[in-house]
Design an enzyme around this catalytic site. Sequence first.
Site, mmCIF file in Angstrom:
data_model
loop_
_atom_site.group_PDB
_atom_site.id
_atom_site.type_symbol
_atom_site.label_atom_id
_atom_site.label_comp_id
_atom_site.label_asym_id
_atom_site.label_seq_id
_atom_site.Cartn_x
_atom_site.Cartn_y
_atom_site.Cartn_z
ATOM 1 N N ASN A 173 0.874 -1.180 0.000
ATOM 2 C CA ASN A 173 0.000 0.000 0.000
ATOM 3 C C ASN A 173 0.911 1.230 0.000
ATOM 4 O O ASN A 173 1.544 1.530 1.010
ATOM 5 C CB ASN A 173 -0.876 -0.014 1.257
ATOM 6 C CG ASN A 173 -1.722 1.247 1.374
ATOM 7 O OD1 ASN A 173 -1.663 2.126 0.514
ATOM 8 N ND2 ASN A 173 -2.502 1.328 2.428
ATOM 9 N N GLY A 185 2.153 -2.511 4.713
ATOM 10 C CA GLY A 185 1.185 -1.459 5.038
ATOM 11 C C GLY A 185 0.801 -1.553 6.498
ATOM 12 O O GLY A 185 1.502 -2.187 7.289
ATOM 13 N N ASP A 238 -2.583 -1.733 9.598
ATOM 14 C CA ASP A 238 -3.628 -2.679 9.983
ATOM 15 C C ASP A 238 -4.758 -2.709 8.947
ATOM 16 O O ASP A 238 -5.369 -3.751 8.723
ATOM 17 C CB ASP A 238 -4.186 -2.306 11.362
ATOM 18 C CG ASP A 238 -3.137 -2.447 12.451
ATOM 19 O OD1 ASP A 238 -2.225 -3.280 12.288
ATOM 20 O OD2 ASP A 238 -3.201 -1.730 13.460
HETATM 21 C C1 LIG Z 1 -3.184 9.549 27.880
HETATM 22 C C2 LIG Z 1 -2.582 8.509 27.012
HETATM 23 C C3 LIG Z 1 -3.517 7.396 26.762
HETATM 24 C C4 LIG Z 1 -2.978 6.395 25.816
HETATM 25 C C5 LIG Z 1 -3.951 5.281 25.653
HETATM 26 C C6 LIG Z 1 -3.506 4.468 24.550
HETATM 27 C C7 LIG Z 1 -4.313 3.234 24.336
HETATM 28 C C8 LIG Z 1 -3.954 2.786 22.978
HETATM 29 C C9 LIG Z 1 -4.533 1.470 22.620
HETATM 30 C C10 LIG Z 1 -4.476 1.394 21.144
HETATM 31 C C11 LIG Z 1 -5.110 0.180 20.629
HETATM 32 C C12 LIG Z 1 -4.946 0.174 19.157
HETATM 33 C C13 LIG Z 1 -5.668 -0.939 18.520
HETATM 34 C C14 LIG Z 1 -5.367 -0.916 17.062
HETATM 35 C C15 LIG Z 1 -6.131 -0.358 16.216
HETATM 36 C C16 LIG Z 1 -5.746 -0.331 14.776
HETATM 37 O O1 LIG Z 1 -6.298 -1.463 14.139
HETATM 38 C C17 LIG Z 1 -6.326 0.903 14.144
HETATM 39 C C18 LIG Z 1 -5.902 1.041 12.667
HETATM 40 O O2 LIG Z 1 -4.519 1.104 12.532
HETATM 41 P P1 LIG Z 1 -3.830 1.607 11.145
HETATM 42 O O3 LIG Z 1 -4.032 3.067 11.081
HETATM 43 O O4 LIG Z 1 -2.389 1.191 11.237
HETATM 44 O O5 LIG Z 1 -4.529 0.919 10.004
HETATM 45 N N1 LIG Z 1 -5.851 2.056 14.867
HETATM 46 C C19 LIG Z 1 -6.675 2.798 15.600
HETATM 47 O O6 LIG Z 1 -7.894 2.613 15.637
HETATM 48 C C20 LIG Z 1 -6.048 3.917 16.339
HETATM 49 C C21 LIG Z 1 -6.454 3.926 17.752
HETATM 50 C C22 LIG Z 1 -5.600 4.943 18.410
HETATM 51 C C23 LIG Z 1 -6.118 5.348 19.695
HETATM 52 C C24 LIG Z 1 -5.268 6.415 20.241
HETATM 53 C C25 LIG Z 1 -5.857 6.942 21.473
HETATM 54 C C26 LIG Z 1 -5.072 8.085 21.987
HETATM 55 C C27 LIG Z 1 -5.733 8.577 23.211
HETATM 56 C C28 LIG Z 1 -5.240 9.906 23.617
HETATM 57 C C29 LIG Z 1 -6.075 10.398 24.783
HETATM 58 C C30 LIG Z 1 -5.513 11.641 25.261
HETATM 59 C C31 LIG Z 1 -6.045 12.083 26.558
HETATM 60 C C32 LIG Z 1 -5.126 13.145 27.050
HETATM 61 C C33 LIG Z 1 -5.686 13.918 28.187
HETATM 62 C C34 LIG Z 1 -4.758 14.935 28.682
HETATM 63 N N1 LIG Z 2 -3.440 2.324 -3.476
HETATM 64 C C1 LIG Z 2 -4.264 2.725 -2.517
HETATM 65 N N2 LIG Z 2 -4.839 3.936 -2.551
HETATM 66 C C2 LIG Z 2 -5.654 4.374 -1.568
HETATM 67 N N3 LIG Z 2 -5.964 3.635 -0.477
HETATM 68 C C3 LIG Z 2 -5.423 2.421 -0.385
HETATM 69 C C4 LIG Z 2 -4.554 1.908 -1.397
HETATM 70 N N4 LIG Z 2 -4.159 0.648 -1.012
HETATM 71 C C5 LIG Z 2 -4.777 0.411 0.162
HETATM 72 N N5 LIG Z 2 -5.535 1.450 0.547
HETATM 73 C C6 LIG Z 2 -6.335 1.618 1.778
HETATM 74 O O1 LIG Z 2 -5.630 2.485 2.638
HETATM 75 C C7 LIG Z 2 -6.162 2.346 3.958
HETATM 76 C C8 LIG Z 2 -5.108 2.554 5.017
HETATM 77 O O2 LIG Z 2 -4.095 1.643 4.854
HETATM 78 P P1 LIG Z 2 -3.053 1.191 5.954
HETATM 79 O O3 LIG Z 2 -1.997 0.489 5.200
HETATM 80 O O4 LIG Z 2 -3.712 0.460 7.012
HETATM 81 O O5 LIG Z 2 -2.456 2.544 6.510
HETATM 82 P P2 LIG Z 2 -2.719 3.321 7.878
HETATM 83 O O6 LIG Z 2 -2.102 2.511 8.939
HETATM 84 O O7 LIG Z 2 -2.019 4.624 7.689
HETATM 85 O O8 LIG Z 2 -4.189 3.466 8.056
HETATM 86 C C9 LIG Z 2 -6.764 0.955 3.993
HETATM 87 O O9 LIG Z 2 -8.139 1.113 4.260
HETATM 88 C C10 LIG Z 2 -6.533 0.389 2.600
HETATM 89 O O10 LIG Z 2 -7.685 -0.295 2.165
#
Ligand SMILES: CCCCCCCCCCCCC/C=C/[C@@H](O)[C@H](COP(=O)(O)O)NC(=O)CCCCCCCCCCCCCCC
Ligand SMILES: Nc1ncnc2c1ncn2[C@@H]1O[C@H](COP(=O)(O)OP(=O)(O)O)[C@@H](O)[C@H]1O
Length: 486
Positions: free
Chosen positions: A84, A142, A144
Amino acid sequence: IISVREEEEENGSRQRDDGSWKKIREREGKDLLYVERCQQHRWRCAEVTFTCSDEAVCQHWVSSIREQLASNTSRPKHLLVYINPYGGKRQGKRIYEQKVAPLFTQAGISTSVIVTEYANHARDHLKMEAELKKFDGVVCVGGDGMFSEIIHGLIWRTQIDCGVDPNSPEEALSPCSLRIGIIPAGSTDCICFATVGTNDPVTSALHIIVGDSQPLDVCSVHHNNMFLRYSVSLLGYGFYGDVLSDSERKRWMGPARYDFSGLKMFLTHHYYEGTVSYLPARGIIGTPRDATRVKTVLAAVTSKVKSVCLGFFHPESSGEWRTIRGKFLAINAASMSCACPRSPKGLSPAAHLADGTTDLILVRKCSRFNFLRHLLRHTSKDDQFDLTFVEVHRVRRFRFMPRHCQSDSDLELDLHENSKRQIFSQICKDHPACGCAPAYSSWNCDGEILTHTAIDVRVHCQLIKLFARGIEELPVFEDLTNPCAI
Ligand SMILES: CCCCCCCCCCCCC/C=C/[C@@H](O)[C@H](COP(=O)(O)O)NC(=O)CCCCCCCCCCCCCCC
Ligand SMILES: Nc1ncnc2c1ncn2[C@@H]1O[C@H](COP(=O)(O)OP(=O)(O)O)[C@@H](O)[C@H]1O
Ligand SMILES: [Ca+2]
């Protein structure tokens, strides 16, 4: 051992990759490339040169090492790679070409590389076009979201090939035979971090080369018997759903969008009403509150061995459905620890990768201060579940119904409250600043937003396999074949 390489230069010295000069001995040397463990679960490719005055002996070494490597059936020889180019910091292509491809070449692995041109390109290619028989594995470069595309393509294709209806929530799905390798190049990369222990492209490439295998549970998500998606890491309603919805509009910020939206949603402090019902996991060893983390499949297998010995392992035995109604800041189902650099121990530190369960974490409505205490504990050694408004259950299946979707009879019970709420929701529409909670959040399913809020989730034990080995927490040279030693 990654590979053995014969020195080509005959005379003098030659320049190494790092620019330094290396003396070539009188006789030609044989370079052995091998995996070296570094700090924090990182692996590196190291090199040692062997020389021998007897050329015949030398050739014997080389050919027997090569024979052994070639006969090792767990090592992949042909890989299908999807990149990606837009994930994370948009470095996927560069990371693959500079750090990963040279190692695959070195290990004698042939690749077929597809740089995706649009979202769902990889999923649809795997579903319909890819000639899977030609390959020993699939590599995902890439985050998640990209990994999610790959498993959707692969699981779907496997069910069609095996004559299983992938739409039915009751059907037992067929496991996928191809292993998947993750080269982290996304924003969170929690699936890589939680299965390898670090987000490092070289380490991931080496786990692929040595042919590691780590089974992984997959949740199927349905709405009214209609298939929605699969999930392997986090299914989150409320806080994590809102963070994701908000952050999608800020993709230009890169990975920092999650911190921005996280702070915003923390301050917004929305709660959601609904009913969670779940089927508790019975007959498994361990609970989500275990202080000792057991993440490797090795440990999971060991506990299975122990429980079989003790006679209380009943993989299919389950209890009765239980129901919890309430107001929640977050409803999270973690099928793995969900460890990532933001939270090195993850949402559910003791979750297993491959035990057929998911940890259902319910965070009830509480003050901002208390919610912050809960969040902060994800970043320290303190137990994030040891709070009165947090509960956690290890489950095989669960359902969620937002309050507004509940059946008429359910709602009649709440008639009085309901009419009050309708009046207030009208007031809220007129005065958006009053801070009243909205009716619905959305589900964050491995980083993708689900289109429905009422869902039925079922865990499929070990449906897929990764080129990984879980997070190693045992001394490397312990006798791993002896369960009593662990
Ligand atoms: C105050 C600091 C608190 C830190 C708490 C951190 C808990 C983080 C647990 C994260 C679990 C992530 C599970 C994974 C999800 C991913 O599948 C998914 C997609 O990933 P991709 O973009 O690579 O495709 N990522 C996510 O949904 C991102 C979740 C991120 C959550 C970040 C939360 C940050 C919280 C900040 C709160 C701040 C409060 C501060 C008050 C002074
Ligand atoms: N060539 C592309 N152009 C645009 N979006 C794409 C392409 N290939 C994959 N994607 C999409 O990009 C999104 C984010 O990808 P990912 O690799 O998980 O990055 P991130 O961690 O930054 O979210 C996914 O939903 C995926 O389906
Ligand atoms: Ca699990």
